[in-house]
Design a protein around this motif. Sequence first.
Motif, short mmCIF file in Angstrom:
data_model
loop_
_atom_site.label_atom_id
_atom_site.label_comp_id
_atom_site.label_asym_id
_atom_site.label_seq_id
_atom_site.Cartn_x
_atom_site.Cartn_y
_atom_site.Cartn_z
N THR A 177 107.69 7.93 43.70
CA THR A 177 106.46 8.45 43.82
C THR A 177 105.85 9.13 42.77
O THR A 177 104.84 9.88 42.46
N GLU A 196 103.05 11.61 52.52
CA GLU A 196 101.84 12.04 51.66
C GLU A 196 101.85 11.61 50.25
O GLU A 196 100.96 11.34 49.54
N ASP A 197 103.30 11.52 50.03
CA ASP A 197 103.60 11.11 48.33
C ASP A 197 103.38 9.53 47.99
O ASP A 197 103.63 9.21 46.94
N MET A 198 103.56 9.13 49.31
CA MET A 198 103.93 7.32 49.10
C MET A 198 102.68 6.71 48.40
O MET A 198 102.94 5.49 47.91
N ALA A 199 101.60 7.26 48.58
CA ALA A 199 100.49 6.48 48.19
C ALA A 199 100.61 6.30 46.38
O ALA A 199 99.80 5.46 46.01
N ARG A 200 101.35 7.23 45.72
CA ARG A 200 101.62 7.21 44.53
C ARG A 200 102.55 6.17 44.18
O ARG A 200 102.43 5.82 42.82
N ARG A 202 103.92 2.67 42.94
CA ARG A 202 103.50 1.49 42.18
C ARG A 202 104.33 0.48 42.13
O ARG A 202 104.29 -0.65 42.06
N MET A 227 104.82 4.02 54.87
CA MET A 227 104.52 2.91 53.64
C MET A 227 103.45 2.18 54.04
O MET A 227 102.63 1.75 53.32
N LYS A 228 103.45 1.67 55.25
CA LYS A 228 102.42 0.74 55.48
C LYS A 228 101.26 1.29 55.55
O LYS A 228 100.04 0.76 55.19
N ALA A 230 100.04 3.81 53.69
CA ALA A 230 99.74 3.95 52.37
C ALA A 230 99.44 2.51 51.52
O ALA A 230 99.20 2.56 50.41
N GLY A 231 99.54 1.55 52.42
CA GLY A 231 99.17 0.32 51.73
C GLY A 231 100.19 -0.44 50.94
O GLY A 231 100.14 -1.24 49.88
N LYS A 232 101.57 0.24 51.14
CA LYS A 232 102.79 -0.12 50.42
C LYS A 232 103.79 -1.30 51.39
O LYS A 232 103.96 -1.05 52.48
#
Length: 273
Positions: A177, A196-200, A202, A227-228, A230-232
């Motif tokens: 993250t 809330e940190d998972m969106a970072r 890559r 994670m899902k 957050a789109g990961k």
Amino acid sequence: MGTRAGKNGEGRGKTGKVFAWLAVVAGGALAIAARSPSSPAFPRLSPSDIHSEYVKFVSGRDTITAYLSYPERRDPAPAVIVIHEIFGMSDFIRQTTEQLAKDGFVAIAPDLLSRRGGTPASPDSARKLIATLNPDTVTMDLNAAAAFLKTVRAARRDRVGVIGFCWGGGQSFRYATNNPDLRAFVVCYGPAPKPEDMARIRARGLGVYAENDARIDAGLPDAAAAMKAAGKDYPYTIYPGVGHGFLRSRDVPAVADSAWRNVIRFFRENLEH
């Protein structure tokens, strides 16, 4: 999405000896580091073309000691940062670093207790010191390890991943993250970071978990859902018949070998191409 490995793993075959690690210890006092309570006696492989040594690099105002292994090959190799367990630097972590080199990667394992005088001989003392570490300082030291890899001629500076075990597994997830340049991260039976940190994140991720590990497994559904959201994508496997720390203890060798093959396959897919 999580998966559950078959009861018999994948069969050992020729690659089933992947965990038969050869310890390459850089001599002197530095070689006398802490050993985890159940450090296994691995079968020995024939010597392979790897090089291992202790290195030092600066992080902030302090100096971090790390164990570095790399394959003797013509072209630079992808690199992996190895994050140790709550026991600190141990035989298992050094052997894992060497095994990654045998599998074709430059690997570096920083002793994240370097700021506390290095990993102590007592595992209980190591646990207590780990509890005093500041997450932001851990991130800074891992960033320093990543920066050091850019000075290693054997390493590809644009192909860096991370793997962690137990406490280190949680740090691997959390570090993903904080470092957008990572290409891949592997979490071996470690807790997840804040949703809330998972969106970072890559990097591509992979989870390695144990069936008999209720404390860690209890958080898996929420971690996967976060994670899902957050789109990961976060594929993970819960390996059967084993408990927390099974890659170190090797209670069921075929399962440990299967998990390691999956880790190496994941790193090759995401770091070599």
